[in-house]
Scaffold this active site. Structure first.
Site, mmCIF file in Angstrom:
data_model
loop_
_atom_site.group_PDB
_atom_site.id
_atom_site.type_symbol
_atom_site.label_atom_id
_atom_site.label_comp_id
_atom_site.label_asym_id
_atom_site.label_seq_id
_atom_site.Cartn_x
_atom_site.Cartn_y
_atom_site.Cartn_z
ATOM 1 N N ASP A 191 -1.969 6.596 6.403
ATOM 2 C CA ASP A 191 -2.964 5.666 5.881
ATOM 3 C C ASP A 191 -3.285 4.683 7.011
ATOM 4 O O ASP A 191 -2.474 3.838 7.352
ATOM 5 C CB ASP A 191 -2.390 4.931 4.657
ATOM 6 C CG ASP A 191 -3.338 3.852 4.117
ATOM 7 O OD1 ASP A 191 -4.423 3.652 4.704
ATOM 8 O OD2 ASP A 191 -2.983 3.216 3.102
ATOM 9 N N LYS A 215 -12.386 -1.939 6.153
ATOM 10 C CA LYS A 215 -11.594 -2.811 7.012
ATOM 11 C C LYS A 215 -12.106 -2.792 8.448
ATOM 12 O O LYS A 215 -12.233 -3.819 9.068
ATOM 13 C CB LYS A 215 -10.114 -2.393 6.991
ATOM 14 C CG LYS A 215 -9.509 -2.256 5.602
ATOM 15 C CD LYS A 215 -9.045 -3.580 5.023
ATOM 16 C CE LYS A 215 -8.700 -3.519 3.543
ATOM 17 N NZ LYS A 215 -7.755 -2.488 3.134
ATOM 18 N N TRP A 259 0.830 -1.214 0.000
ATOM 19 C CA TRP A 259 0.000 0.000 0.000
ATOM 20 C C TRP A 259 0.857 1.255 0.000
ATOM 21 O O TRP A 259 0.548 2.231 -0.671
ATOM 22 C CB TRP A 259 -0.991 -0.014 1.164
ATOM 23 C CG TRP A 259 -1.967 -1.149 1.061
ATOM 24 C CD1 TRP A 259 -2.142 -2.155 1.970
ATOM 25 C CD2 TRP A 259 -2.876 -1.425 -0.027
ATOM 26 N NE1 TRP A 259 -3.108 -3.032 1.519
ATOM 27 C CE2 TRP A 259 -3.568 -2.618 0.313
ATOM 28 C CE3 TRP A 259 -3.171 -0.795 -1.228
ATOM 29 C CZ2 TRP A 259 -4.543 -3.179 -0.526
ATOM 30 C CZ3 TRP A 259 -4.139 -1.353 -2.064
ATOM 31 C CH2 TRP A 259 -4.814 -2.528 -1.714
HETATM 32 C C1 LIG Z 1 -7.107 -1.996 1.800
HETATM 33 C C2 LIG Z 1 -6.089 -0.952 1.948
HETATM 34 C C3 LIG Z 1 -5.938 0.080 1.004
HETATM 35 C C4 LIG Z 1 -6.744 0.144 -0.281
HETATM 36 O O1 LIG Z 1 -8.029 0.508 -0.027
HETATM 37 P P1 LIG Z 1 -9.084 0.757 -1.216
HETATM 38 O O2 LIG Z 1 -10.246 1.283 -0.447
HETATM 39 O O3 LIG Z 1 -9.344 -0.569 -1.853
HETATM 40 O O4 LIG Z 1 -8.514 1.726 -2.159
HETATM 41 C C5 LIG Z 1 -4.993 1.048 1.239
HETATM 42 N N1 LIG Z 1 -4.220 1.022 2.336
HETATM 43 C C6 LIG Z 1 -4.322 0.038 3.268
HETATM 44 C C7 LIG Z 1 -3.436 0.070 4.466
HETATM 45 C C8 LIG Z 1 -5.258 -0.969 3.107
HETATM 46 O O5 LIG Z 1 -5.373 -1.941 4.026
#
Ligand SMILES: *Cc1c(COP(=O)(O)O)cnc(C)c1O
Length: 354
Positions: free
Chosen positions: A167, A191, A100
């Protein structure tokens, strides 16, 4: 049969949230109309998004501290470029802790110079780099608090004078910390907060408005802020369900209460991984995540047996990501200690049977 949902994302939500959100699909607030067929500008929905925004700030302890919460679209992936679009003038730093982070770096490179302040690529991202220094002349530093795929988690964040962007897609609302050390936090809902389709962005107002480029309206945080997160039609179902999850978390006692449960779940699975010779952990001990536990079988011949046992017990979603292999047990907020217990029992049974 009761399922034990260890899916990495989209992932488990509290049963009561699923119940309430499905009721709202049929009849929202006793109005005789569905949540998804009324105007997003109706009083009932405006109350929902306002509540979701204020609960997010309240749970993070950021109320009255100059932050705004937005519910945007495009996933965390959209934030990879929006953060750079809005904040990168010349040079930004990124801590590369996995897939990511790399995707965020790739997007940001379109907007300016990127410095990788640290990377754990040399060991397939099984640890969090430490002892790196952060140049003073960066527009910001970007970090990923929890590396969903590799099962590593930052326990400490760099102290720096440059704005800090994080993030937090896979561990937001899971553990206590001083959230005011960040200038911008983003997290895809799917998540730990709600269904896919919305992304929570919490941004400190005073870091915005400093780049010279023109920003298209949909990608401009200041536009979304000025329109109270309603510049265009928000994903009403995803926002509503996220609001319900945030309410559920608040009623439970907030992040402090859920952290205690999350710690228990993590201790339970990691002590099994550490003591059971049938399994070996992937992430370095000091950096392992309380959300995503990654592990492998010491002997791949046992795969069919282990998989069959898991299936029989109703365990869902523990296959590891293709870049790591093996297994990944995602233990987000809504997953019970009991579910982790079911998995751990199977793991110890594997050892007992030899
Ligand atoms: C799942 C995830 C993403 C991507 O998320 P999307 O909503 O599919 O764009 C980005 N960063 C982390 C840490 C993730 O777990």
């Amino acid at each position: 049969m009761k399922k034990h949902n260890f899916s990495a994302g989209p992932s488990i939500l509290p049963q009561e949230v699923l119940l309430k959100s499905s009721e709202a699909i049929m009849d929202f607030n006793g109005s005789g109309l569905s949540l998804i067929e009324i105007s997003h500008r109706s009083k009932d929905f405006v109350e929902v998004i306002e509540k979701a925004r204020s609960l997010a700030l309240e749970l993070l302890g950021l109320e009255g501290k100059g932050y705004t919460a937005l519910f945007l679209q495009g996933g965390a992936s959209m934030q990879f470029l929006m953060t750079a679009y809005n904040l990168l003038e010349k040079k930004a730093g990124y801590l590369n802790t996995g897939t990511w982070s790399e995707k965020a770096i790739k997007e940001a490179k379109m907007f300016g110079e990127i410095v990788e302040v640290g990377s754990s690529k040399d060991e397939n991202f099984n640890y969090i780099p430490k002892g790196y220094s952060v140049p003073e002349d960066l527009d910001y530093l970007h970090v990923t608090s929890n590396n969903t795929i590799f099962g590593t988690q930052m326990k400490k964040f760099p102290t720096t004078n440059v704005p800090l962007i994080c993030d937090m897609s896979s561990d937001i609302f899971s553990r206590q910390m001083d959230f005011s050390q960040f200038d911008l936090i983003y997290a895809g809902a799917q998540k730990n907060m709600g269904p896919a389709g919305t992304t929570l962005v919490v941004v400190k107002d005073d870091v915005l408005g400093k780049v010279s480029r023109k920003i298209p309206s949909m990608l401009d945080y200041q536009v979304h802020i000025s329109k109270d997160s309603m510049f265009n039609t928000p994903p009403v179902f995803a926002v509503y369900t996220s609001m319900l999850t945030l309410e559920w978390l608040k009623n439970l006692g907030g992040i402090a209460a859920i952290e205690e449960i999350n710690e228990k779940k993590a201790r339970l699975i990691y002590s099994e991984i550490d003591l059971n010779p049938v399994f070996k952990g992937f992430a370095k001990t000091e950096d392992r995540s309380i959300m995503n536990a990654t592990f492998n079988l010491a002997n791949d011949k046992l795969k069919d047996t282990f998989d069959a046992q898991c299936k029989e017990a109703g365990i869902n979603g523990i296959n590891g990501h293709r870049s790591v292999g093996g297994y990944r047990a995602s233990m987000y907020n809504a997953l019970s200690l009991e579910s982790v217990g079911v998995l751990v029992d199977i793991m110890s049974e594997m050892e007992r049977k030899g």
